[in-house]
Design an enzyme around this catalytic site. Structure first.
Site, mmCIF file in Angstrom:
data_model
loop_
_atom_site.group_PDB
_atom_site.id
_atom_site.type_symbol
_atom_site.label_atom_id
_atom_site.label_comp_id
_atom_site.label_asym_id
_atom_site.label_seq_id
_atom_site.Cartn_x
_atom_site.Cartn_y
_atom_site.Cartn_z
ATOM 1 N N SER A 145 0.844 -1.186 0.000
ATOM 2 C CA SER A 145 0.000 0.000 0.000
ATOM 3 C C SER A 145 0.878 1.233 0.000
ATOM 4 O O SER A 145 2.036 1.197 0.445
ATOM 5 C CB SER A 145 -0.898 0.015 1.251
ATOM 6 O OG SER A 145 -1.569 1.252 1.387
ATOM 7 N N TYR A 158 -2.187 -0.505 10.897
ATOM 8 C CA TYR A 158 -2.239 -0.980 9.508
ATOM 9 C C TYR A 158 -0.978 -0.645 8.722
ATOM 10 O O TYR A 158 -0.414 -1.501 8.036
ATOM 11 C CB TYR A 158 -3.462 -0.357 8.837
ATOM 12 C CG TYR A 158 -3.610 -0.607 7.355
ATOM 13 C CD1 TYR A 158 -4.077 -1.823 6.876
ATOM 14 C CD2 TYR A 158 -3.304 0.399 6.427
ATOM 15 C CE1 TYR A 158 -4.239 -2.043 5.510
ATOM 16 C CE2 TYR A 158 -3.464 0.180 5.065
ATOM 17 C CZ TYR A 158 -3.927 -1.031 4.620
ATOM 18 O OH TYR A 158 -4.091 -1.249 3.276
ATOM 19 N N LYS A 162 1.768 -2.969 6.197
ATOM 20 C CA LYS A 162 1.987 -2.782 4.767
ATOM 21 C C LYS A 162 3.457 -2.480 4.473
ATOM 22 O O LYS A 162 3.987 -2.886 3.429
ATOM 23 C CB LYS A 162 1.078 -1.689 4.219
ATOM 24 C CG LYS A 162 -0.392 -2.120 4.167
ATOM 25 C CD LYS A 162 -0.566 -3.388 3.334
ATOM 26 C CE LYS A 162 -1.997 -3.835 3.181
ATOM 27 N NZ LYS A 162 -2.134 -5.038 2.339
#
Length: 255
Positions: A145, A158, A162
């Site tokens: 990401s 999160y 990533k």
């Protein structure tokens, strides 16, 4: 259309919807047989299989939680049973339950880590072992990401996952190069999927996000299919350890 994945078997995690589904359909359009992993969306998985079969390719759906190590072994085994080999593996499964940092629940943090990072490790390792056993190389692509490169106020659990997935591809590229296995990542920007549907329900926020993208729109899952197919194909035969931004130019738009 030239079929870039003719005769190949492609495995994709988290593929009952969103980016994973789009990549699965894209792979089938380019001549691949496809095995999809999914966590709970039975209807989505069934319709993805049906769409792949309608394109004239073989497909199976294997239900399983990627956070559990045994899911990886089962997914690879079922794919090999069905298709005889694993040529391409796409690690896509991920979650992002938005939450503030200071009161992040332990369960939310742990679950995000287990699905996004631990799950990627188990799956990539299992796929790599099968490719090494086969002896004819392969391609591994991880859906990282833009969040691997920038922060997010409600994504403190999160963004590290990533970044970890991106780093895993870099290290795996070194570890697996001698086996002819290429490892790369794609770094999507804001893509309109179920993972952010609630966050982008705010029209003002959505307009703001669109305004930050030089191409003038947020991404669709299908925008990732082409880059993933490219990295999976022989067109990228000398590409490994790379990270491809697929974000409409959002990352470079600082000013």
């Amino acid at each position: 259309m030239t079929k870039l994945l003719e005769g190949k078997t492609v495995l994709i995690t988290g593929a009952s919807g969103g980016i994973g589904r789009a990549a699965a359909i894209g792979a089938a359009q380019h001549g691949a047989d496809v095995a999809i992993n999914y966590a709970g969306n039975d209807a989505g998985a069934e319709s993805a299989v049906a769409e792949i079969e309608a394109l004239g390719q073989r497909a199976i759906a294997v239900k399983g939680d990627v956070a559990e190590p045994e899911t990886a072994q089962d997914f690879i085994a079922r794919a090999v049973e069905a298709f005889g080999k694993v040529d391409v593996f796409v690690n896509n499964a991920g979650i992002c339950p938005f939450h503030a940092f200071l009161d992040m629940p332990v369960d939310t943090f742990e679950r995000t880590m287990r699905v996004n990072l631990h799950g990627a490790y188990y799956m990539v390792q299992a796929a790599a072992n099968q490719m090494v056993k086969q002896g004819h190389g392969g391609a591994i692509i991880a859906v990282s990401s833009i969040s691997a490169l920038v922060g997010g106020e409600y994504q403190t659990h999160y963004t590290p996952t990533k970044a970890g997935v991106h780093s895993l591809m870099q290290s795996a590229a070194i570890a697996l190069g001698k086996h002819g296995i290429r490892c790369n990542s794609v770094l999507p920007g804001t893509i309109l999927t179920d993972i952010n549907k609630e966050d982008l329900a705010d029209e003002a926020k959505r307009k703001y996000m669109e305004g930050r993208v030089p191409l003038g729109r947020l991404g669709q899952p299908e925008d990732l299919a082409g880059p993933i197919v490219f990295l999976a194909s022989d067109l990228a035969q000398y590409v490994t350890g790379a990270a491809l931004l697929v974000d409409g130019g959002a990352f470079v738009n600082l000013q």
